[in-house]
Design a protein around this motif. Structure first.
Motif, PDB file in Angstrom:
ATOM      1  N   LEU A 263      15.715   4.493  -7.077  1.00  0.00           N
ATOM      2  CA  LEU A 263      16.175   3.118  -7.032  1.00  0.00           C
ATOM      3  C   LEU A 263      15.038   2.209  -7.487  1.00  0.00           C
ATOM      4  O   LEU A 263      13.920   2.318  -6.989  1.00  0.00           O
ATOM      5  N   ILE A 264      15.355   1.330  -8.430  1.00  0.00           N
ATOM      6  CA  ILE A 264      14.350   0.362  -8.885  1.00  0.00           C
ATOM      7  C   ILE A 264      14.486  -0.904  -8.058  1.00  0.00           C
ATOM      8  O   ILE A 264      15.597  -1.397  -7.855  1.00  0.00           O
ATOM      9  N   ILE A 265      13.363  -1.415  -7.587  1.00  0.00           N
ATOM     10  CA  ILE A 265      13.352  -2.689  -6.875  1.00  0.00           C
ATOM     11  C   ILE A 265      12.537  -3.678  -7.710  1.00  0.00           C
ATOM     12  O   ILE A 265      11.424  -3.355  -8.131  1.00  0.00           O
ATOM     13  N   ARG A 266      13.096  -4.849  -7.930  1.00  0.00           N
ATOM     14  CA  ARG A 266      12.385  -5.842  -8.750  1.00  0.00           C
ATOM     15  C   ARG A 266      11.865  -6.985  -7.900  1.00  0.00           C
ATOM     16  O   ARG A 266      12.614  -7.567  -7.117  1.00  0.00           O
ATOM     17  N   ASN A 267      10.604  -7.243  -8.079  1.00  0.00           N
ATOM     18  CA  ASN A 267       9.947  -8.417  -7.487  1.00  0.00           C
ATOM     19  C   ASN A 267       9.832  -8.409  -5.958  1.00  0.00           C
ATOM     20  O   ASN A 267       8.820  -8.800  -5.422  1.00  0.00           O
ATOM     21  N   GLN A 268      10.856  -7.964  -5.258  1.00  0.00           N
ATOM     22  CA  GLN A 268      10.802  -7.967  -3.783  1.00  0.00           C
ATOM     23  C   GLN A 268       9.994  -6.742  -3.335  1.00  0.00           C
ATOM     24  O   GLN A 268      10.535  -5.850  -2.686  1.00  0.00           O
ATOM     25  N   THR A 269       8.716  -6.715  -3.702  1.00  0.00           N
ATOM     26  CA  THR A 269       7.973  -5.461  -3.555  1.00  0.00           C
ATOM     27  C   THR A 269       6.770  -5.575  -2.627  1.00  0.00           C
ATOM     28  O   THR A 269       5.859  -4.757  -2.692  1.00  0.00           O
ATOM     29  N   GLN A 270       6.742  -6.594  -1.759  1.00  0.00           N
ATOM     30  CA  GLN A 270       5.669  -6.655  -0.778  1.00  0.00           C
ATOM     31  C   GLN A 270       5.820  -5.458   0.159  1.00  0.00           C
ATOM     32  O   GLN A 270       6.948  -5.070   0.476  1.00  0.00           O
ATOM     33  N   PRO A 271       4.673  -4.898   0.623  1.00  0.00           N
ATOM     34  CA  PRO A 271       4.749  -3.672   1.423  1.00  0.00           C
ATOM     35  C   PRO A 271       5.729  -3.752   2.600  1.00  0.00           C
ATOM     36  O   PRO A 271       6.498  -2.820   2.826  1.00  0.00           O
ATOM     37  N   ASP A 272       5.723  -4.883   3.329  1.00  0.00           N
ATOM     38  CA  ASP A 272       6.631  -4.917   4.483  1.00  0.00           C
ATOM     39  C   ASP A 272       8.089  -4.922   4.028  1.00  0.00           C
ATOM     40  O   ASP A 272       8.950  -4.288   4.628  1.00  0.00           O
ATOM     41  N   LYS A 273       8.361  -5.600   2.928  1.00  0.00           N
ATOM     42  CA  LYS A 273       9.738  -5.609   2.395  1.00  0.00           C
ATOM     43  C   LYS A 273      10.164  -4.213   1.985  1.00  0.00           C
ATOM     44  O   LYS A 273      11.269  -3.768   2.273  1.00  0.00           O
ATOM     45  N   LEU A 274       9.247  -3.519   1.280  1.00  0.00           N
ATOM     46  CA  LEU A 274       9.587  -2.166   0.827  1.00  0.00           C
ATOM     47  C   LEU A 274       9.804  -1.239   2.020  1.00  0.00           C
ATOM     48  O   LEU A 274      10.664  -0.367   1.997  1.00  0.00           O
TER      49      LEU A 274
END
Ligand code: C2E
Ligand code: CA
Ligand code: CA
Length: 604
Positions: A263-274
């Protein structure tokens, strides 16, 4: 066998082929009712949500009518689970049979129905509907009747496939960009999309990407314990769940291998978000999966890699996420790991394997084993099948299941096919130079090869180079190879035949049922998939399917090979039913070339 002939005549008639779906269903149900002398024949379809089935067509003696009715899974769990797990439901005593007695008070008794015969319709691996026969008089269904109903279900499956193909103008594009089992995008699409996004990031000089690599834990034990079909259903179900999940920055989802998704995640890639995204994914996967009355719970190992923090290129992003996933597995599975440059070195990844395979192919290092195909009546060797092997420096002898997926994912199938053909020709040339007479040899062709217009030319060139006549070769093509652009494929296959090669349809019965499709194509042989052979003669459904394939083959003038013949009981039944050729461990395992010569062909 008259049943099959009648069906063949109907389904090949121009009126039928050119008619609307409803008219086709009317003709099929009427044929079925008349030949099998039953009162009611109906066709049902699964809609998108698989909680119920809807009637699409009902034939009754007083005039056919399309009548809408619906059956819910929750009201009829036994019937639905039988549909999902059985190839045919042969039910003489419908009012008391566990599978159908739920219908007794409201339907079977008032309608006076005694016996039922139902055949599920499969579109590929997906259960898409069912053909239902209902009889007022008591019927102990015979094998020819059962095999006929399966053929009706196959015909409907073929119609479905054809309609789906017509619907999608980009059928070919679909085959190269999508995974056929789950309908998700494949690894090629994933690579392309990442490549595109990486370029865009570079151009804009801002933004970020993360790739989450998801690997289902212990799928192998599900396959081994509950069967590959259940394993496939689990893969499909998880694919659908991941498709529906909403997480911040979700971009493209792909199925990238047996039990792996990315799964590709764009921009919302801060460690806590991930981290939140990863735990959401694990939560969705771990919800129990209900299949055939089993409740299965699986976990998943996740690897996460970040661009630009961890890497800068598409390949590094893929490799990093995969390495992180392996790290999660090593740490005890069912968890998510972030990429960390120290793990990269230890993790042996698919990409390394892919690179090693690419080199092995370039250097002509792949080997080929051979398995005899014997005459059913004379038990002499008729031909042999060439099966690729890879002697890996560290991992030892690898069989195709261990590396064909990697080859496919890496776009190496065409080159692999060429390498195999060269090795085969080399062996046949050597044998001739040593006065050893070898029979014809069957070579497997991948779908990727059959799509390439240059294939016949390449084969002529290689054969000429080793001085092996093209008519020494048979080519085996699977059903899924002939799903794409049928005119192009049929031109390519036609050219092979014109050059003298013979064609077999491989693994028959497992894919889209290609009843009429086969007719226009120059095949001379059908190979019945080994999954149908294992349980004969005890398994009635498998026997019925084999009989139906034999009848179809006779109708089309094709010879039949049974694969996976392991016991004398298999051999006896198949010979009695008129199967022409047999292949399997009962006669020989696939052998290296020199052992093949020693065992079967006297050296001069
Ligand atoms: P396939 O074409 O259906 O080949 C037959 C497979 O069944 C072989 O597995 C063979 O070892 C196995 N087999 C034979 N007899 C028996 C038996 O009695 N019982 C059981 N359980 N199995 C039996 P193998 O060699 O592992 O090949 C697996 C598949 O890989 C092949 O299935 C074919 O689809 C693919 N493959 C192999 N070589 C090539 C190749 O050169 N090119 C391409 N495109 N595909 C290949
Ligand atoms: Ca084969
Ligand atoms: Ca096969």
């Amino acid at each position: 066998m008259n049943f099959h002939k009648a069906l063949m005549e109907l389904s090949h008639s121009p009126e039928f082929i050119n008619s609307e779906r409803k008219q086709k269903l009317a003709a099929l149900t009427a044929l079925c009712a008349t030949l099998l002398k039953v009162e009611r024949v109906s066709i049902w379809q699964f809609p998108e949500q698989r909680t119920h089935i809807e009637s699409e067509w009902l034939y009754t003696p007083d005039g056919a009518a399309a009548k809408a009715s619906t059956l819910y899974k929750s009201d009829n769990p036994d019937y639905f689970s039988a549909l999902e797990s059985e190839r045919v439901l042969s039910v003489p005593d419908a009012q008391n049979d566990l599978r159908t007695r739920g219908f007794t008070p409201d339907y079977l008794r008032p309608m006076n129905i005694t016996s039922m015969l139902d055949a599920p319709v499969f579109d590929g691996a997906r259960l898409s509907g069912v053909v239902c026969l209902e009889s007022i008089t008591y019927r102990k269904w015979t094998l020819p009747e059962i095999s006929f109903v399966i053929a009706i279900a196959d015909t409907i499956s073929l119609m479905n496939t054809h309609e789906a193909w017509l619907d999608s103008k980009q059928a070919l594009e679909y085959a190269t960009r999508y995974d056929s089992m789950t309908g998700l995008l494949n690894i090629k699409s994933l690579r392309d999309r990442i490549g595109y996004l990486v370029d865009k990031l570079e151009r804009q000089g801002r933004g970020s990407l993360a790739l989450i690599w998801v690997d289902v834990d212990r799928l192998k034990s599900i396959n081994d314990g509950l069967g590959a079909q259940v394993g496939d259903n689990v893969i499909d179900e998880i694919g659908q769940r991941l498709k529906q999940i909403t997480v911040p920055g979700k971009d493209l989802l792909a199925r990238i291998g047996g039990d792996e998704y990315a799964l590709i995640i764009r921009n919302q890639t801060q460690p806590d978000k991930l981290e939140q995204t990863a735990s959401r994914i694990r939560q969705v996967i771990s919800r129990p999966i209900r299949l055939n009355g089993h409740s299965i719970t699986v976990g998943a190992s996740l690897g996460i890699c970040h661009l630009p923090a961890d890497c800068n290129t598409t390949e590094d992003l893929l490799r990093g996420a995969e390495a992180a996933m392996y790290n999660a597995k090593h740490k005890g599975r069912n968890q998510a790991c972030f990429f960390d440059s120290s793990i990269q070195i230890s993790a042996r990844s698919r990409f390394e394997l892919e690179n090693e395979l690419r080199t092995a192919i370039q250097e002509q290092k792949l080997d080929v084993f051979y398995q005899p195909i014997t005459h059913a009546t004379r038990s002499t060797v008729e031909s042999v099948e060439a099966l690729v092997r890879w002697r890996h420096a560290e991992r030892g002898l690898l069989s195709p299941i261990e590396f064909l997926d990697v080859a496919r994912g890496g776009g190496l199938m065409y080159a692999l096919g060429e390498c195999v053909l060269r090795r085969v020709c080399e062996h046949w040339q050597w044998a001739r130079q040593h006065q050893i007479a070898l029979p014809e040899v069957s070579v497997n062709l991948a779908p990727e090869q059959v799509l390439i217009a240059e294939l016949p030319g390449l084969i002529r060139t290689i054969c000429a180079e080793y001085d092996v006549p093209v008519n020494t070769l048979h080519f085996e093509v699977t059903e899924d190879a002939i799903q794409g652009d049928i005119t192009a494929i049929s031109d390519i296959l036609g050219e092979l035949v014109a050059d003298g090669a013979q064609l077999s349809i491989d693994d028959f019965g497992t894919g889209y049922s290609s009843l009429s499709r086969l007719k226009g194509l120059p095949f001379s042989r059908i190979k019945i998939d080994r999954s149908f052979i294992g349980n004969i003669p005890d398994d009635e459904e498998d026997c019925a399917i084999i009989l139906s394939i034999l009848a179809l083959a006779k109708g089309l003038g094709l010879s039949v090979v049974a694969e996976g013949v392991e016991t004398e009981a298999h051999e006896k039944w198949l010979c009695e039913q008129g199967c022409d050729y047999l292949q399997g461990y009962l006669y020989s395992r696939p052998l290296p070339f020199d052992q093949l010569l020693d065992h079967f062909f006297v050296r001069a």
